[in-house]
Design a protein around this motif. Sequence first.
Motif, mmCIF file in Angstrom:
data_model
loop_
_atom_site.group_PDB
_atom_site.id
_atom_site.type_symbol
_atom_site.label_atom_id
_atom_site.label_comp_id
_atom_site.label_asym_id
_atom_site.label_seq_id
_atom_site.Cartn_x
_atom_site.Cartn_y
_atom_site.Cartn_z
ATOM 1 N N THR A 174 0.870 -1.159 -0.128
ATOM 2 C CA THR A 174 0.014 0.094 0.191
ATOM 3 C C THR A 174 0.868 1.241 -0.050
ATOM 4 O O THR A 174 1.915 1.078 0.594
ATOM 5 N N ARG A 176 1.002 5.814 -0.056
ATOM 6 C CA ARG A 176 0.314 7.102 0.284
ATOM 7 C C ARG A 176 1.106 8.275 -0.520
ATOM 8 O O ARG A 176 2.162 8.251 -0.743
ATOM 9 N N GLN A 188 -4.891 13.880 0.241
ATOM 10 C CA GLN A 188 -4.049 12.678 0.439
ATOM 11 C C GLN A 188 -4.753 11.447 0.449
ATOM 12 O O GLN A 188 -5.628 11.124 0.851
ATOM 13 N N THR A 190 -4.704 7.224 0.291
ATOM 14 C CA THR A 190 -3.910 6.111 0.591
ATOM 15 C C THR A 190 -4.448 4.926 -0.530
ATOM 16 O O THR A 190 -5.577 4.709 -0.504
ATOM 17 N N ASP A 211 -9.507 5.149 1.376
ATOM 18 C CA ASP A 211 -10.325 5.924 2.171
ATOM 19 C C ASP A 211 -11.707 6.366 1.218
ATOM 20 O O ASP A 211 -12.563 6.317 2.155
ATOM 21 N N THR A 230 4.261 1.758 2.441
ATOM 22 C CA THR A 230 3.872 1.257 3.797
ATOM 23 C C THR A 230 4.272 -0.200 3.810
ATOM 24 O O THR A 230 4.498 -0.849 2.825
ATOM 25 N N GLY A 695 2.950 11.073 7.159
ATOM 26 C CA GLY A 695 2.344 11.167 5.749
ATOM 27 C C GLY A 695 3.518 11.201 4.614
ATOM 28 O O GLY A 695 4.715 11.025 5.119
#
Length: 754
Positions: A174, A176, A188, A190, A211, A230, A695
């Motif tokens: 994943t 961001r 932002q 994800t 999200d 991540t 972030g």
Amino acid sequence: MAPSAGPSARRSTTASAERLLNLLIALLDRESGYTREQLRGIVPGYDRAGNQDAFERMFERDKAHLRSLGYPVEEIPDDDPWASDAQLTPRYRVPRGSYRLPRVRFSAEESAVLAVAADAWNDAAQDRLARRALDKLEPALSGEAAPGRDLQPTVAVADPAFEPLLSAVLAHRTVRFDYVDRTGAFSQRTVQPWGVGSRYGAWYLAGWDTDRRAQRTFRLSRIISEVETTRETFEPPRDFSMGGQLARMVSQPPQLCVVVHVRQGAGQLLRRIAAPSDSPAWRAPEGYDAVQLAVHDTESAAEHVCAAGPDARVPREPVPGIRGDAAQGGSTPTAEGGPSAEPDSTSDDAPTAEDIATQNAVADAVARRLRDARAFQARMPGVDVRWGKQRRYGAAKASTEQHLARLLHIVRHVYAHQGAELEETARHFGITDAELVNDLQTLFVCGRPGHMPDQLIDASWDDGHIYLGNAQELSEPVRLTVPEASALLMGLQTLQAVPGGDSRVVRSAMQKVATAADALPLADALAAPDADAAAEPRDSALVTRLRDAIKNGRRVRLQYLVASRDEVTERHVDPVRMIFSDGQQYVRGWCLQANAPRTFRTDRIVGCEDAGEAEVHPRMESEVRSSIQPAKRRPVQAVVVTDRRGRWIVEHYHAKRFVEVSVPSAPGETEESDAAPREANSQPIPGSRARAARGPRPLPEYVAAEVDFPTLDALSSLVTRHAGHVGVVSPPEAVAAVEQWLNSSCPEPTPGRP
């Protein structure tokens, strides 16, 4: 010359490759493996590690190198029955057979498209991976393959987000990032990245937005932060196909039409995408021509008009005597906001209220963009550019891996062609005879632990013919790694978008490449399904004519628009091949006027006629790879400053160097507001929120880059086209030309008559 290209650097790379080869042979030699300390004692080169920490770092790097080349270095428990739990240490090995290329065979047609796909990348890292993949597949390729020279796709990536996103796609991690959508809204995101690919000259990421809990597609050029990868993993849907996703992206027809007045004899690029206008409502004044521009939205129209600078303007109100629907209720606002004179007659061709609204909206967008461009350029005198030392990321790693990969390829190739001539073998690898001899000397001193004469690789080339022995394990074909297969598959994916390509052969080749990496889902994810075949592009009449000229050996007379000089020229060209890159098609050939090879964009060819039989030009015949890269030397060398939205310029225009800089705030603007993300008109983005403590790391707010341009007008056009995101710092003559271009651009003509 860069330091990494010097003799000492070459010796260092050779020593590293020699150590890695000896390590690989040791890991293959013993099924039970060796401990770290044992390897430190038996592998030449580790004795140069000054202390234990240095050795540990060196060993970890070496393991990563071998794994990146397709050799799975395993860590197994120590098999010493007399050791206590505290004394047990892991052992390392490469299981025999674990790296072998699966049984796969490519037909002549598949081998030909593979050769074209491997030659497609303009990105250095991906180019190395694709070529390494083709080298590994050499035993499985057809000897009858003859890659066509009349077609060449190229894959170019100017988006910094590409590399980390591709890595995340392959690792199922994943990510961001900060994103600005087409409306300018900042957020932002994800995302679980499912695939990356290009369409219509832009790169896209498809995946699951966690999200919003929905599938989304993101344009890479709108990512305005570094991509944070991540540790969270996921499984992509089995039925997802990036190739299918791209094939279903159909270019929408233009929704709006706007009349633009273009100075006579100028604005050739704008004229090329427009049509003559016969609307009496917006007749052109003396010295101008009226053209009608069909666009998707007002911002697209404004961008094209601004790129033409002083040579184009958008009229607002209809000329007196033409009554529109908007005028029937009384007065119509002018550019200054006041009422205009009531038109005194009606017309069957009278503009509608929607027509007038479109004209005014585009005129407003042009005016806003030019104001932003002037405001941003006005801040450039306060920019202090200090270049400092330019770093070359990953150069040593790439050089070491590249050298080791070549040594292993030489072993596999010579084992399959014992007695091959040294000169012919050197040509096969694209190196000099001396470089090949140096590689053979390196092989000659490598071997199994102990390094006694009977344990070393047997290499001989005294009579001009090469023979190798005692390296059977290294001679076996090696499976592709996932990054190698992906680089080759994305080159093949590009072929799916080339008009006239054979998708059946491409799909078949993609399946076999994925099999060679033991990663069939890769092909399923990248290939366009059969159901999407209807979306495949077709050649235009012009491209078909050019292809026929190449096939039949005919010369063509081209009427060609040179955008940087804003003129149409006549060229006599002997065409050799078609190039497909970033959604554009080019024809590469010998230009008789320049007496040199040249490349022409097909959408800028105004006319094309047969001009007789073409000649054979040795320099064109010797070209291994055509290029659409800009000329190495261009007359205008400028330092430009871009914000985060314009950062792609650094890569797209092949900047010689770049550095982060600070830009003074505009009058009445604080540094805090200046640091906020910006939309197309450089106003603070509504709804933007403060960055979370954890972030994506923001990209540098402003970057200065040294870029070459063909003309000052081309530089000025860039500034106005990307208004508010690009400015010019030096040299003074370039700054003066840009400021004159900006000041002479007139966004708001006199109401009623421009």
